[in-house]
Write an enzyme that holds these catalytic residues in place. Sequence first.
Site: not given
Ligand code: M6R
Length: 622
Positions: A2, A27, A74, A98-99, A495, A499, A502, A518, A617
């Site tokens: 927060c 925050r 938050w 905050n915490g 993953e 990363k 993206e 394969h 996001k």
């Molecule tokens: O908010 P969520 O965890 O449901 O979001 C899922 C995906 O949209 C999210 O993980 C997306 O793949 C990210 N950009 C990965 O870094």
Amino acid sequence: MCGIVGYVGSRDAAPILVDGLRRLEYRGYDSAGVAVLGDDGLQIVRCEGKLSGLEGCLATKPLKGTTGIGHTRWATHGRPSEQNAHPHNYQGVAVVHNGIIENHLQLKQLLRAGGHSFSSETDTEIFAHLIASELADVTRSKGLEKNTTGNGLLAEAVRRALRKVRGTYALAVLREEDPSELVIAKNASPIVLGRAEGAWLVASDVPALLPYTRDIIFLEEEELATVRADHVELESFDGIPIERAPTRVDWSPVMAEKNGHKHFMHKEIHEQPRAIADTLRGRASVETGDVHLEDVGLDEQSARSISRIVVVACGTSWHAGLVGKTAIEQLARLPVEVDLASEFRYRQPVIDESTLVIPISQSGETADTLAALREARRLGAGSLAIVNVVGSAIAREADHVLYTHAGPEIGVASTKCFTTQLTALILIAIRLGRLRGTLDSGQARAHLENLSKVPGHVEEILGREEDLRSIAVSVSSSPNFLFLGRGSSFPIALEGALKLKEISYIHAEGYAAGEMKHGPIALIEDGLPVVIIATRHGTYEKALGNLEEVRARGGRVIAVATSEDNDIGSLADDVIWVPDGGSLVDPILAVVPLQLLSYHVADYNGTDVDQPRNLAKSVTVE
Ligand code: M6R
């Protein structure tokens, strides 16, 4: 996560507090509030939603006074609402925090037994009750009148109250009887002081203070300060005075918002030790081997009535589910299916009352994951969501929620939320294993001990960032990457590839290493960077075999390996060392260097790290 602000000076506090909160909105932003002390006594205004809501309320009800505290929230305990917004007030003691208070359930019970009643669902309100009670005691024991001011009374009451609290906090407290001072305290959550013309200000982060001062005092762990307009008194929790002169900071406002980091993603990668520790806090006992998840519906009866688990999620959260599958199947001997939420909703899944559905989502708003949860519930399944954003749609609709306490994640690429999701899933696996009798207390203790060391191990990996940056720069012009892993490292390979693609727009594929022959082996050519996760557990020997195959075809091998593995050093072109944390937590440790690798490739290539093209996001449409 927060935002806290405070002001003691000669100007009207409210506009300064709101201005500071605006600079801290990154925050947290689900509700906000301010408390101001003036001729009209203690006045508090709180509002659900973004800060603009609070500004609207203040426009109709301006607060007059030159001392005050403010907060942008938050949520961690209790959904976002006006009632749960800070400041919390009890008998003229107002608090922003905050915490997380770890022993909040016990403290609330004790206070209730003593006649206290609570007006919010938060843990923070406990501080107001404890401090007000201690203040009354201290005043009484010194034979002073109730409205006596100064004398270090508030600081002493705060110190005494903190002795009863376990957890993390940055705290700012004021007291109706004494508008001349605030008391602040820190344990694991940040808080700073700023010296301005005729005033002292308080904030949880530097950016809130930059328009007023660049002379900052950073509070250290277990320190407390009494803040007045003309001076501050700093002391330890034991009451030992501390002398510390302000430091001059030369950060730009944007740098300050990111706490000195160039990007939010970088800041969030570095927040992982704290985020993981917060997700574990109050839930795991290394001494007894117990995991406390009674409050999310995982009791003995439910654990025995579950016949299978279905995880539904998207993107990074789906990868977390794949790691969770290995952990739950191994420790609790329950079959786990992991479905892409976008597929689940259209494939007539087989679900019944004995199925537990676990939707995983950082935002709690992902349309496909929400629809999958609804479908599973319609078919009769019970649900336990793993979510970061308190009060989000998935959190509201699931039967139970296990919150990851990662704090707001602003960078589009998920980092700290992934590692806290893994932490939450391992806790569930241990809890289910204990309840179902497939894991004895000794084994549980060993796993929890390993888990408790993860924040330190992650810290150690982050300390090797410069090595990772050099590797990243050396491969940054490669148009393709391959990521390979086996067992629970396979989702980490997925993953790592996600990363990289993206945020850097470089084509990357994640593969189960055993699948290489394969098909994907055809991709290997001279210089192709192949990241192999070859930590010392599970199928290590097999991963070494794959590594040799890549080398023989000219691929450039970047291995993620367990420290002190001498064999791999001579086989790989580059080795990224991670501590030996035990097989269960290995995926958490292995993903951190991959996050940093992607980050530095993207940063070196100059792409928009925090807001990569075409992405959002939170994906709230199908
Ligand atoms: O908010 P969520 O965890 O449901 O979001 C899922 C995906 O949209 C999210 O993980 C997306 O793949 C990210 N950009 C990965 O870094």
